[in-house]
Design a protein around this motif. Structure first.
Motif, PDB file in Angstrom:
ATOM      1  N   UNK A   2       5.952  -4.203   7.529  1.00 44.71           N
ATOM      2  CA  UNK A   2       6.661  -3.231   7.280  1.00 44.71           C
ATOM      3  C   UNK A   2       6.147  -1.800   6.927  1.00 44.71           C
ATOM      4  N   UNK A   3       6.706  -0.799   7.725  1.00 41.07           N
ATOM      5  CA  UNK A   3       5.957   0.553   7.427  1.00 41.07           C
ATOM      6  C   UNK A   3       7.213   1.384   7.475  1.00 41.07           C
ATOM      7  N   UNK A   4       7.099   2.248   6.171  1.00 45.81           N
ATOM      8  CA  UNK A   4       8.202   3.215   6.255  1.00 45.81           C
ATOM      9  C   UNK A   4       7.470   4.638   5.694  1.00 45.81           C
ATOM     10  N   UNK A   5       8.288   5.660   6.064  1.00 47.57           N
ATOM     11  CA  UNK A   5       7.534   6.932   5.769  1.00 47.57           C
ATOM     12  C   UNK A   5       7.456   7.117   4.239  1.00 47.57           C
ATOM     13  N   UNK A   6       6.479   7.546   3.517  1.00 47.71           N
ATOM     14  CA  UNK A   6       6.529   7.852   2.211  1.00 47.71           C
ATOM     15  C   UNK A   6       7.129   8.736   1.618  1.00 47.71           C
ATOM     16  N   UNK A   7       8.119   8.660   0.615  1.00 46.94           N
ATOM     17  CA  UNK A   7       9.050   9.440   0.069  1.00 46.94           C
ATOM     18  C   UNK A   7       8.735   9.703  -1.347  1.00 46.94           C
ATOM     19  N   UNK A   8       8.784  10.772  -2.163  1.00 46.40           N
ATOM     20  CA  UNK A   8       8.480  10.854  -3.463  1.00 46.40           C
ATOM     21  C   UNK A   8       7.159  10.231  -4.059  1.00 46.40           C
ATOM     22  N   UNK A   9       6.133  10.459  -3.100  1.00 45.96           N
ATOM     23  CA  UNK A   9       4.732  10.288  -3.772  1.00 45.96           C
ATOM     24  C   UNK A   9       3.732  11.225  -3.197  1.00 45.96           C
ATOM     25  N   UNK A  30      -0.423  12.670  -3.592  1.00 47.19           N
ATOM     26  CA  UNK A  30      -1.583  12.796  -4.173  1.00 47.19           C
ATOM     27  C   UNK A  30      -1.934  11.559  -5.407  1.00 47.19           C
ATOM     28  N   UNK A  31      -1.354  10.626  -5.219  1.00 48.27           N
ATOM     29  CA  UNK A  31      -1.331   9.567  -6.152  1.00 48.27           C
ATOM     30  C   UNK A  31      -0.267   9.762  -7.369  1.00 48.27           C
ATOM     31  N   UNK A  32       0.610  10.712  -7.175  1.00 52.25           N
ATOM     32  CA  UNK A  32       1.433  10.888  -8.176  1.00 52.25           C
ATOM     33  C   UNK A  32       2.966  10.687  -7.865  1.00 52.25           C
ATOM     34  N   UNK A  33       3.751  10.028  -8.602  1.00 51.98           N
ATOM     35  CA  UNK A  33       5.284   9.774  -8.295  1.00 51.98           C
ATOM     36  C   UNK A  33       6.103  11.178  -8.300  1.00 51.98           C
ATOM     37  N   UNK A  34       6.580  11.750  -7.444  1.00 51.04           N
ATOM     38  CA  UNK A  34       7.134  12.987  -7.591  1.00 51.04           C
ATOM     39  C   UNK A  34       9.054  12.655  -7.567  1.00 51.04           C
ATOM     40  N   UNK A  35       9.563  11.592  -6.986  1.00 56.29           N
ATOM     41  CA  UNK A  35      10.515  11.226  -6.928  1.00 56.29           C
ATOM     42  C   UNK A  35      10.772   9.780  -7.170  1.00 56.29           C
ATOM     43  N   UNK A  36      11.184   9.088  -8.195  1.00 53.16           N
ATOM     44  CA  UNK A  36      11.303   7.584  -8.532  1.00 53.16           C
ATOM     45  C   UNK A  36      12.012   7.215  -7.384  1.00 53.16           C
ATOM     46  N   UNK A  37      13.487   7.567  -7.209  1.00 51.49           N
ATOM     47  CA  UNK A  37      14.580   6.886  -6.390  1.00 51.49           C
ATOM     48  C   UNK A  37      14.017   6.959  -4.967  1.00 51.49           C
ATOM     49  N   UNK A  38      13.347   8.050  -4.586  1.00 56.91           N
ATOM     50  CA  UNK A  38      13.157   8.088  -3.145  1.00 56.91           C
ATOM     51  C   UNK A  38      11.790   7.290  -2.644  1.00 56.91           C
ATOM     52  N   UNK A  39      10.929   6.941  -3.687  1.00 64.49           N
ATOM     53  CA  UNK A  39       9.822   6.146  -3.711  1.00 64.49           C
ATOM     54  C   UNK A  39      10.319   4.647  -3.684  1.00 64.49           C
ATOM     55  N   UNK A  68       0.832  -1.097  -0.063  1.00 61.66           N
ATOM     56  CA  UNK A  68      -0.015  -0.019   0.092  1.00 61.66           C
ATOM     57  C   UNK A  68       0.693   1.179  -0.061  1.00 61.66           C
ATOM     58  N   UNK A  69       0.809   2.183  -1.065  1.00 62.68           N
ATOM     59  CA  UNK A  69       1.511   3.185  -0.956  1.00 62.68           C
ATOM     60  C   UNK A  69       0.658   4.209  -1.209  1.00 62.68           C
ATOM     61  N   UNK A  70       0.870   5.012   0.253  1.00 66.87           N
ATOM     62  CA  UNK A  70       0.197   6.176   0.431  1.00 66.87           C
ATOM     63  C   UNK A  70       1.240   7.527   0.401  1.00 66.87           C
ATOM     64  N   UNK A  71       0.382   8.496   0.738  1.00 66.27           N
ATOM     65  CA  UNK A  71       1.131   9.943   0.613  1.00 66.27           C
ATOM     66  C   UNK A  71       2.118  10.015   2.080  1.00 66.27           C
ATOM     67  N   UNK A  72       1.560   9.405   3.119  1.00 66.56           N
ATOM     68  CA  UNK A  72       2.451   9.659   4.380  1.00 66.56           C
ATOM     69  C   UNK A  72       3.178   8.434   4.838  1.00 66.56           C
ATOM     70  N   UNK A  73       2.847   7.032   4.431  1.00 66.43           N
ATOM     71  CA  UNK A  73       3.301   5.985   4.745  1.00 66.43           C
ATOM     72  C   UNK A  73       3.321   5.125   3.580  1.00 66.43           C
ATOM     73  N   UNK A  74       4.141   4.054   3.738  1.00 62.91           N
ATOM     74  CA  UNK A  74       4.237   3.040   2.671  1.00 62.91           C
ATOM     75  C   UNK A  74       4.136   1.676   3.483  1.00 62.91           C
ATOM     76  N   UNK A  75       2.981   0.698   3.248  1.00 65.02           N
ATOM     77  CA  UNK A  75       2.926  -0.542   4.172  1.00 65.02           C
ATOM     78  C   UNK A  75       2.978  -1.772   3.465  1.00 65.02           C
ATOM     79  N   UNK A  76       3.886  -2.598   3.694  1.00 65.40           N
ATOM     80  CA  UNK A  76       3.930  -4.094   3.382  1.00 65.40           C
ATOM     81  C   UNK A  76       3.320  -4.992   4.271  1.00 65.40           C
ATOM     82  N   UNK A  77       2.352  -5.909   3.695  1.00 68.59           N
ATOM     83  CA  UNK A  77       2.064  -7.007   4.817  1.00 68.59           C
ATOM     84  C   UNK A  77       2.113  -8.211   3.886  1.00 68.59           C
ATOM     85  N   UNK A  78       2.519  -9.329   4.596  1.00 69.42           N
ATOM     86  CA  UNK A  78       2.760 -10.637   4.207  1.00 69.42           C
ATOM     87  C   UNK A  78       1.929 -11.639   5.086  1.00 69.42           C
ATOM     88  N   UNK A  79       0.961 -12.137   4.323  1.00 69.39           N
ATOM     89  CA  UNK A  79       0.075 -13.152   5.336  1.00 69.39           C
ATOM     90  C   UNK A  79      -0.099 -14.384   4.425  1.00 69.39           C
TER      91      UNK A  79
END
Length: 431
Positions: free
Chosen positions: A51-58, A60-69, A24-35
């Motif tokens: 796993x959860x990380x602060x979202x960078x480069x994303x 409003x639904x648009x990629x703004x920094x490919x490397x950061x994301x 799940x790639x969101x504006x504030x966080x990126x979440x990965x679940x394995x189940x």
């Protein structure tokens, strides 16, 4: 009437026995679940790792920094893999943004008085898909909303019935090809393939609505950081998706601007003292509200909690007014369900449910992930609804014409499509 369990049994190929990963790639966080599903029911998942990380480069639904994301995705996936003790190579990926569009199309075919077969239903779905313009867009999903069997409207499963003319109302979700390609490419750079690309708003509904709400109709409102996603479920299936460009970060920004503080300090104020209620106990309480001084440093000041509520409440009210307007202009506006489920991180702000109930004039509950009975304090919060819904999507067995591989060229051109068709006057009246 088919329910979630019977659909899953009928679509036995959708059952997964090995680990499944959701991203799940969101504006504030990126979440990965394995189940892994234990095989006893769609919602019987064991979460192996998260796993959860602060979202960078994303944004409003648009990629703004490919490397950061890409880096944020890698870190979230690595955390989930480490906890699960499993290495993943493909994910169920959520997609969101203002350019993800939902359109409603119609079609009809002649049956000639005989029994309707499963092949007829697929042929009709292909006929409806032929009416979808794919110029510059990818079709992400297509769900049957209702069938018409001669003069009988609102039929959910026409196979086995007899009629002369069979009609369909199909909900189709599309996204720009460039948007899809960039998102899939970014995930690919993290050495992952995309098993399915699912509208995040639909995943939120799948992750929080109970079976009764899916079967009998409900609206799911996912209040994220940058946007608020809306999905409508009717007759046991997704029926419509929409988006409002307002979320939790807009509330935080209002606080920062309103009292003259940093974004981080405003976020802390919102999390600890924030409320959308303008009436009730506690509003006279004086709270710590650091402000920026002339030297650019935060200085200790105090303010009434009610003043903070006066900043927050208008933004929350505006958000639900936009939601109401969006639903009112949707293709399913005349058959909207009355039940509303709020989810997403921003929905946890005190008073939000009260505002939603007042503006939407409907019963509202706060939805949490239903993927497993015990999720813990963190994974069981509304902030993880989308990620859990991505894991659940295949298990719930929705009749998605895109995932079923239905294309118009497979079934020829014996169709009568378009909203102007007289046989579909009922669609205009009911939808």
């Amino acid at each position: 009437m088919a329910n979630v369990q019977s659909r899953r049994m009928a679509l036995g190929g959708h059952r997964t026995t090995g680990p499944v990963a959701a991203l799940d790639i969101g504006c504030s966080k990126i979440t990965c679940l394995i189940g892994r599903n234990d095989g006893t029911g769609p919602r019987h998942f064991q979460i192996l790792g998260s796993g959860r990380q602060q979202s960078r480069g994303f944004s409003g639904g648009t990629i703004t920094d490919m490397e950061g994301l890409e880096r944020s995705i890698r870190l979230a996936v690595e955390d989930a893999e480490r906890e699960a003790g499993e290495q993943i190579n493909q994910v169920m990926l959520g997609i969101t943004g203002a350019h993800v569009q939902c359109n409603l199309v119609t079609a009809s075919i002649e049956i000639g008085g005989r029994e309707i077969t499963a092949k007829d239903v697929r042929r009709l779905q292909a006929a409806a898909m032929a009416n979808v313009s794919t110029k510059g867009v990818e079709v992400l999903a297509a769900w049957p909303v209702a069938y018409r069997v001669d003069e009988q409207e609102g039929v959910r499963e026409p196979a086995g019935m007899y009629c002369d003319t069979l009609g369909l109302f199909l909900s189709v979700v599309t996204a720009p090809k460039a948007m899809v390609r960039n998102l899939v490419e970014c995930v690919g750079r993290a050495h992952l393939s995309v098993n399915a690309l699912i509208p995040s708003s639909i995943a939120s509904g799948a992750g929080t609505l109970i079976d009764d709400e899916i079967e009998n109709g409900a609206i799911c409102i996912d209040m994220g950081a940058g946007v608020t996603a809306v999905s409508v479920y009717l007759n046991g299936s997704p029926a419509w998706v929409g988006l409002v460009p307002a979320g939790g970060t807009h509330v935080t920004s209002d606080i920062a601007q309103g009292i003259g503080t940093t974004f981080a300090a405003a976020e802390r104020l919102k999390s600890i003292y924030g409320t959308a209620n303008l009436e009730g106990p506690g509003l006279a309480e004086r709270i710590e509200a650091p402000r920026l001084g002339d030297d650019g440093r935060l200085q200790a000041t105090r303010m009434e909690r009610g003043k903070l509520a006066e900043i927050i409440a208008p933004r929350i009210e505006e958000t639900f007014e936009l939601i109401q307007k969006t639903l009112g202009s949707s293709g399913v506006r005349k058959v909207l369900p009355r039940r509303v489920v709020l989810t997403g991180g921003a929905s946890q702000l005190p008073g939000v449910r009260d505002v939603a109930t007042r503006i939407l004039e409907a019963p509202v509950r706060l939805g949490r992930p239903t993927i497993a009975e015990f999720l813990g304090e963190t994974l069981g919060t509304p902030a993880f609804s989308t990620a859990s819904g991505l894991l659940l999507y295949q298990e719930l067995g929705f009749a998605d014409a895109v995932r079923a591989g239905i294309a118009s060229k497979e079934y020829g051109s014996e169709v009568r499509g378009g909203a102007v068709n007289k046989a579909f006057h009922w669609l205009k009246e009911n939808f």
